[in-house]
Design a protein around this motif. Structure first.
Motif, PDB file in Angstrom:
ATOM      1  N   PRO A  52     -54.044   1.754 -97.935  1.00 39.64           N
ATOM      2  CA  PRO A  52     -55.314   1.521 -97.215  1.00 39.64           C
ATOM      3  C   PRO A  52     -55.260   0.475 -96.096  1.00 39.64           C
ATOM      4  CG  PRO A  52     -55.722   1.650 -99.555  1.00 39.64           C
ATOM      5  CD  PRO A  52     -54.242   1.643 -99.381  1.00 39.64           C
ATOM      6  N   MET A  53     -54.714  -0.694 -96.327  1.00 28.56           N
ATOM      7  CA  MET A  53     -54.722  -1.735 -95.302  1.00 28.56           C
ATOM      8  C   MET A  53     -53.858  -1.360 -94.093  1.00 28.56           C
ATOM      9  SD  MET A  53     -56.079  -4.450 -94.272  1.00 28.56           S
ATOM     10  CE  MET A  53     -56.800  -5.332 -95.620  1.00 28.56           C
ATOM     11  N   PRO A  54     -52.607  -0.903 -94.279  1.00 30.45           N
ATOM     12  CA  PRO A  54     -51.832  -0.487 -93.107  1.00 30.45           C
ATOM     13  C   PRO A  54     -52.452   0.703 -92.381  1.00 30.45           C
ATOM     14  CG  PRO A  54     -50.385  -0.751 -94.982  1.00 30.45           C
ATOM     15  CD  PRO A  54     -51.776  -0.892 -95.476  1.00 30.45           C
ATOM     16  N   LEU A  55     -53.111   1.569 -93.114  1.00 32.06           N
ATOM     17  CA  LEU A  55     -53.778   2.709 -92.483  1.00 32.06           C
ATOM     18  C   LEU A  55     -54.849   2.222 -91.513  1.00 32.06           C
ATOM     19  CD1 LEU A  55     -54.058   5.853 -92.562  1.00 32.06           C
ATOM     20  CD2 LEU A  55     -55.832   5.506 -94.267  1.00 32.06           C
ATOM     21  N   PHE A  56     -55.634   1.244 -91.922  1.00 35.07           N
ATOM     22  CA  PHE A  56     -56.655   0.681 -91.046  1.00 35.07           C
ATOM     23  C   PHE A  56     -56.014  -0.001 -89.835  1.00 35.07           C
ATOM     24  CE2 PHE A  56     -59.202  -3.003 -89.777  1.00 35.07           C
ATOM     25  CZ  PHE A  56     -60.352  -2.348 -89.345  1.00 35.07           C
ATOM     26  N   ASP A  57     -54.948  -0.775 -90.070  1.00 32.06           N
ATOM     27  CA  ASP A  57     -54.281  -1.474 -88.970  1.00 32.06           C
ATOM     28  C   ASP A  57     -53.676  -0.511 -87.954  1.00 32.06           C
ATOM     29  OD1 ASP A  57     -54.947  -3.891 -90.057  1.00 32.06           O
ATOM     30  OD2 ASP A  57     -52.971  -4.255 -90.973  1.00 32.06           O
ATOM     31  N   VAL A  58     -53.048   0.559 -88.443  1.00 32.15           N
ATOM     32  CA  VAL A  58     -52.403   1.518 -87.540  1.00 32.15           C
ATOM     33  C   VAL A  58     -53.454   2.254 -86.715  1.00 32.15           C
ATOM     34  CG1 VAL A  58     -51.080   3.682 -87.472  1.00 32.15           C
ATOM     35  CG2 VAL A  58     -50.291   1.780 -88.878  1.00 32.15           C
ATOM     36  N   PHE A  59     -54.522   2.698 -87.330  1.00 32.34           N
ATOM     37  CA  PHE A  59     -55.526   3.454 -86.586  1.00 32.34           C
ATOM     38  C   PHE A  59     -56.413   2.586 -85.707  1.00 32.34           C
ATOM     39  CE2 PHE A  59     -54.810   6.919 -89.782  1.00 32.34           C
ATOM     40  CZ  PHE A  59     -54.287   7.813 -88.859  1.00 32.34           C
TER      41      PHE A  59
END
Length: 104
Positions: A24-31
């Motif tokens: 979840p956290m890297p997904l938010f950062d990448v997008f």
């Protein structure tokens, strides 16, 4: 009967559970466009866990359902430990193994 597909389902479930914590956290950062190298690495790891977990669960469920679709007969069933105790004639009167007959 041997369990088929059980370990694949277990490994896949563990990988999917790990995905919930990693992705979840890297997904938010990448997008959102603010991801550094660590976030991108965790994003790739999370996607790998997601794909691997789904793959393992799918293979395990497929193996288990294939086992359930197999027709059962006395020729195809797996032997059990109680087979030696089964009488040859299933309609015969069972052996009492030393029990006393009822009085009368």
């Amino acid at each position: 009967m041997k369990p088929k597909g059980t370990w694949q389902i277990a490994v896949g479930s563990i990988a999917l559970a790990a995905t919930v914590f990693v992705l979840p956290m890297p997904l938010f950062d990448v997008f959102s466009g603010i991801a550094g190298q660590g976030a991108v690495a965790l994003f790739v790891l999370g996607l790998g866990l997601l794909v691997g977990g789904l793959g393992f669960v799918a293979v395990g469920l497929h193996k288990r359902s294939r086992n359930l679709r197999t027709a059962r007969s006395y020729d195809t069933r797996e032997p059990s430990s109680a087979d030696e105790d089964r009488p040859v004639n299933p309609h015969a009167v069972p052996n009492t193994y030393g029990a006393l007959p009822p009085p009368g």
